[in-house]
Design a protein around this motif. Structure first.
Motif, mmCIF file in Angstrom:
data_model
loop_
_atom_site.group_PDB
_atom_site.id
_atom_site.type_symbol
_atom_site.label_atom_id
_atom_site.label_comp_id
_atom_site.label_asym_id
_atom_site.label_seq_id
_atom_site.Cartn_x
_atom_site.Cartn_y
_atom_site.Cartn_z
ATOM 1 N N LEU A 115 116.842 112.574 67.594
ATOM 2 C CA LEU A 115 116.706 113.178 68.019
ATOM 3 C C LEU A 115 115.461 113.253 69.299
ATOM 4 O O LEU A 115 114.305 112.891 68.943
ATOM 5 C CB LEU A 115 116.877 114.578 67.214
ATOM 6 C CG LEU A 115 117.685 114.895 65.936
ATOM 7 C CD1 LEU A 115 116.867 115.537 65.042
ATOM 8 C CD2 LEU A 115 119.552 114.948 66.766
ATOM 9 N N ARG A 116 116.446 114.262 70.427
ATOM 10 C CA ARG A 116 114.796 114.547 71.557
ATOM 11 C C ARG A 116 114.205 115.103 71.781
ATOM 12 O O ARG A 116 113.054 114.955 72.869
ATOM 13 C CB ARG A 116 116.098 114.452 72.922
ATOM 14 C CG ARG A 116 116.843 113.516 73.040
ATOM 15 C CD ARG A 116 117.318 113.337 74.809
ATOM 16 N NE ARG A 116 118.080 115.269 74.827
ATOM 17 C CZ ARG A 116 117.697 116.416 75.504
ATOM 18 N NH1 ARG A 116 116.797 116.732 75.509
ATOM 19 N NH2 ARG A 116 118.799 117.121 75.386
ATOM 20 N N ASN A 117 114.135 116.506 70.428
ATOM 21 C CA ASN A 117 113.172 116.756 70.475
ATOM 22 C C ASN A 117 112.585 117.032 69.069
ATOM 23 O O ASN A 117 111.989 117.746 68.515
ATOM 24 C CB ASN A 117 113.702 118.831 69.994
ATOM 25 C CG ASN A 117 114.332 118.599 69.116
ATOM 26 O OD1 ASN A 117 115.835 117.650 68.603
ATOM 27 N ND2 ASN A 117 114.653 119.269 68.221
ATOM 28 N N VAL A 118 112.429 115.710 68.905
ATOM 29 C CA VAL A 118 111.760 115.022 67.371
ATOM 30 C C VAL A 118 110.889 114.170 67.880
ATOM 31 O O VAL A 118 111.704 112.853 68.303
ATOM 32 C CB VAL A 118 112.783 114.627 66.074
ATOM 33 C CG1 VAL A 118 111.679 114.196 64.985
ATOM 34 C CG2 VAL A 118 113.536 115.900 66.054
ATOM 35 N N ILE A 137 117.676 124.195 62.158
ATOM 36 C CA ILE A 137 116.565 124.331 63.486
ATOM 37 C C ILE A 137 116.190 123.475 64.161
ATOM 38 O O ILE A 137 115.806 122.902 65.535
ATOM 39 C CB ILE A 137 115.326 124.780 62.698
ATOM 40 C CG1 ILE A 137 114.031 126.121 63.844
ATOM 41 C CG2 ILE A 137 114.349 124.232 62.202
ATOM 42 C CD1 ILE A 137 113.424 126.820 63.954
ATOM 43 N N LEU A 138 116.679 121.805 63.592
ATOM 44 C CA LEU A 138 116.510 120.743 64.164
ATOM 45 C C LEU A 138 117.581 120.535 65.547
ATOM 46 O O LEU A 138 116.982 120.089 66.154
ATOM 47 C CB LEU A 138 116.905 120.234 63.431
ATOM 48 C CG LEU A 138 115.451 119.753 61.803
ATOM 49 C CD1 LEU A 138 115.776 118.272 61.121
ATOM 50 C CD2 LEU A 138 114.468 118.803 63.021
ATOM 51 N N THR A 139 118.958 120.626 64.883
ATOM 52 C CA THR A 139 119.469 120.903 66.681
ATOM 53 C C THR A 139 120.225 121.736 66.816
ATOM 54 O O THR A 139 121.404 122.178 67.738
ATOM 55 C CB THR A 139 120.843 120.121 65.701
ATOM 56 O OG1 THR A 139 121.205 120.736 64.126
ATOM 57 C CG2 THR A 139 120.221 118.121 65.098
ATOM 58 N N GLY A 140 119.873 123.189 66.320
ATOM 59 C CA GLY A 140 120.348 124.218 67.288
ATOM 60 C C GLY A 140 119.857 125.140 68.454
ATOM 61 O O GLY A 140 119.148 124.557 68.747
ATOM 62 N N LYS A 141 120.101 126.008 69.050
ATOM 63 C CA LYS A 141 120.082 126.694 70.152
ATOM 64 C C LYS A 141 118.803 128.077 69.459
ATOM 65 O O LYS A 141 119.177 128.916 69.116
ATOM 66 C CB LYS A 141 120.686 126.631 71.001
ATOM 67 C CG LYS A 141 121.233 125.546 71.441
ATOM 68 C CD LYS A 141 122.223 125.353 72.442
ATOM 69 C CE LYS A 141 123.373 123.967 73.121
ATOM 70 N NZ LYS A 141 124.232 123.919 74.385
ATOM 71 N N PRO A 142 117.722 128.240 70.479
ATOM 72 C CA PRO A 142 117.127 127.612 71.487
ATOM 73 C C PRO A 142 116.434 126.300 70.983
ATOM 74 O O PRO A 142 116.389 126.549 70.046
ATOM 75 C CB PRO A 142 116.052 128.661 72.554
ATOM 76 C CG PRO A 142 115.710 129.630 70.993
ATOM 77 C CD PRO A 142 117.192 129.314 70.463
ATOM 78 N N THR A 143 116.378 124.898 71.563
ATOM 79 C CA THR A 143 115.995 124.107 71.230
ATOM 80 C C THR A 143 114.476 124.260 71.343
ATOM 81 O O THR A 143 113.161 124.853 71.461
ATOM 82 C CB THR A 143 115.700 122.878 72.367
ATOM 83 O OG1 THR A 143 117.204 122.697 72.925
ATOM 84 C CG2 THR A 143 115.563 121.947 71.830
#
Length: 271
Positions: free
Chosen positions: A189-192, A148-154
């Protein structure tokens, strides 16, 4: 509201009941079956009651002892262990559907950020102890969650970790160092967002315990908190609000993202 532990799988109970019926019909005691299968009578009882999963080892031994001609052994193909402990299964389902997730950990690295060796060291030292098969299944399931850390949707993640969790050398020096390095990778990671709460900045609200807040794609909020033998997953607005306020205070006091990565890097350099 609190989420109670779900009942054991019906397949376990059915297989256990059939096992017991065959044993009684054959006039065999639990002690005798235990000797043949290399299990204690109490373990045989737990499997017959469906509290524990009847294992292929037991089913094969019983099949031979009762001359069931494969009818008991065949049950092994319909039984399976759950990937996660019963009390965590509902949380895992909500985690899969999260749009954003905020986590605070006091004594352990968050499950989504654990390395394989760290997770194995943690699972293998579970008390009461579990068998090697269960350990490996739970480690694999934990690693599977991390997609889920690198999956889609973000998904947007915010992790705050108390210094105590970073200082604990679970698994030994090499595992500890690898885990710290892995945290620095995750922080790229940009989303973390990753924050450290140092000992010198601790406040009473940070010592209460770990918690997770989640927002679904339907913008529904839920809170999850755990203790030694209890867990609570709830969407109660009052409880979610309380957790949100506490986490907000902790995040405001913790080091920022850049300072946290530098803090962890210093720890790695010291090892």
């Amino acid at each position: 509201m609190s989420v109670p532990n779900p009942p054991v799988p019906a397949s376990w109970r059915y297989a256990g009941d059939q096992l017991k019926r065959w044993r009684i019909k054959a006039g065999v005691t639990r002690e005798e079956l235990g000797t043949a299968a290399k299990y204690s009578p109490d373990t045989i009882k737990a499997m017959e009651q469906g509290v524990r999963m009847p294992t292929p080892q037991l089913l094969d031994a019983a099949d031979a002892l009762f001359q069931a001609e494969g009818l008991l052994s065949a049950a092994a193909g319909y039984l399976r262990r759950e990937k996660f402990p019963a009390r965590a299964q509902d949380f895992m389902q909500r985690e899969k559907g999260a749009r954003s997730l905020w986590s605070y950990e006091v004594t352990l690295i968050p499950g989504l950020l654990q390395t394989e060796d760290y997770a194995r060291a943690l699972m293998a030292n579970h008390w009461p102890p579990v068998d090697d098969e269960t350990v490996e299944q739970r480690v694999a399931a934990r690693l599977e969650r991390q997609a889920i850390l690198t999956g889609k949707p973000t998904v947007a993640f915010s992790f705050v970790i108390f210094e105590a969790a970073l200082r604990c050398p679970l698994g030994g020096r090499d595992v500890h160092r690898e885990q710290l390095v892995s945290l620095m990778w995750a922080a790229k990671l940009r989303n973390v967002s990753l924050q450290v709460l140092p000992f010198v900045r601790v406040m009473p609200a940070a010592t209460i315990g770990p918690m997770v807040l989640m927002e679904s794609h339907e913008h529904e909020y839920s809170a999850y908190s755990t203790g030694q033998s209890l867990s609570q997953l709830t969407s109660d607005p009052d409880i979610v609000s309380t957790h949100t306020e506490r986490l907000g205070m902790i995040r405001a006091t913790a080091l920022d993202h850049r300072g946290s990565v530098a803090f962890i890097k210093r720890m790695v350099d010291e090892l």
